[in-house]
Design a protein around this motif. Structure first.
Motif, short mmCIF file in Angstrom:
data_model
loop_
_atom_site.label_atom_id
_atom_site.label_comp_id
_atom_site.label_asym_id
_atom_site.label_seq_id
_atom_site.Cartn_x
_atom_site.Cartn_y
_atom_site.Cartn_z
N PRO A 26 0.92 -1.17 -0.07
CA PRO A 26 -0.02 -0.10 0.32
C PRO A 26 0.92 1.14 -0.03
N ARG A 27 0.42 2.28 -0.52
CA ARG A 27 1.04 3.78 -0.75
C ARG A 27 0.33 4.58 -0.23
N PRO A 28 0.69 5.71 0.60
CA PRO A 28 0.05 6.82 1.11
C PRO A 28 -0.77 7.51 0.15
N ILE A 29 0.09 7.74 -1.11
CA ILE A 29 -0.53 8.43 -2.23
C ILE A 29 -0.24 7.75 -3.49
N ASP A 30 -1.38 7.47 -4.30
CA ASP A 30 -1.70 6.52 -5.40
C ASP A 30 -1.34 7.39 -6.73
N GLY A 31 -1.01 8.69 -6.51
CA GLY A 31 -0.63 9.56 -7.97
C GLY A 31 -1.09 11.10 -7.52
N ALA A 32 -0.79 11.75 -8.64
CA ALA A 32 -1.26 13.03 -8.65
C ALA A 32 -2.21 13.61 -9.92
N TRP A 33 -2.87 14.59 -9.27
CA TRP A 33 -3.94 15.11 -10.26
C TRP A 33 -3.78 16.71 -10.27
N TRP A 34 -3.59 17.22 -11.51
CA TRP A 34 -3.24 18.94 -11.58
C TRP A 34 -4.53 19.23 -12.42
N PRO A 35 -5.86 19.59 -11.45
CA PRO A 35 -7.00 19.89 -12.11
C PRO A 35 -6.65 21.52 -12.78
N ARG A 36 -7.52 22.02 -13.52
CA ARG A 36 -7.36 23.45 -14.16
C ARG A 36 -8.30 24.36 -13.32
N SER A 37 -8.90 23.96 -12.45
CA SER A 37 -9.69 24.86 -11.43
C SER A 37 -9.97 24.19 -10.04
N TYR A 38 -10.53 24.60 -9.30
CA TYR A 38 -11.23 24.29 -8.07
C TYR A 38 -12.81 24.02 -8.18
#
Length: 135
Positions: A26-38
């Motif tokens: 198991p990993r604490p973070i499974d990846g990253a997402w960079w959205p264009r807005s909130y």
């Protein structure tokens, strides 16, 4: 007769997502997402559509309530109901948690939309341990 030029059809922006390689531990973070807005209503459908099919149908999404715009308690994405939850937990201000019953839980680092491309790339590579794959 005059012919007016039609504006180009807008293309769908590329999903900025990088996932860690699938592993046994198991990993604490499974990846990253960079959205264009909130704007969760605008960003979430694109994210869910770009996830690996092996993750199954995401039925629940939890975001930091202080960062994201107001959203209803659930929304319809690709003819599926997704529950939306907000948290103000200080321990995970820049994450989104995705749940798929019987499949698992995935935590993604959310790179703030206003992050520069160079800084975002560094953050996303670190979250995916620099050996993940870009979607």
């Amino acid at each position: 007769m005059t012919t007016a030029l039609q504006p180009p059809i807008p293309s769908h922006p590329v999903l900025r997502l990088r996932l860690a390689p699938h592993g046994v531990l198991p990993r604490p973070i499974d990846g990253a997402w960079w959205p264009r807005s909130y704007d969760l209503l605008a960003e979430l459908p694109r994210l869910l559509a770009g996830l690996p099919r092996a993750w199954g149908h995401i039925t629940s999404v939890t975001v930091n309530g202080a960062k994201w715009s107001a959203a209803p308690g659930r929304m319809l994405v690709s003819n599926q109901v997704v529950g939306l939850h907000r948290t103000v937990t200080a321990s995970a201000p820049h994450t989104v948690v995705l749940l798929a019953p019987g499949r698992g839980r995935w935590d993604l680092l959310v790179v703030p939309p206003d992050t520069t491309a160079a800084a975002a790339e560094t953050l996303m590579a670190a979250a995916a341990a620099a050996v993940g794959h870009q979607v």
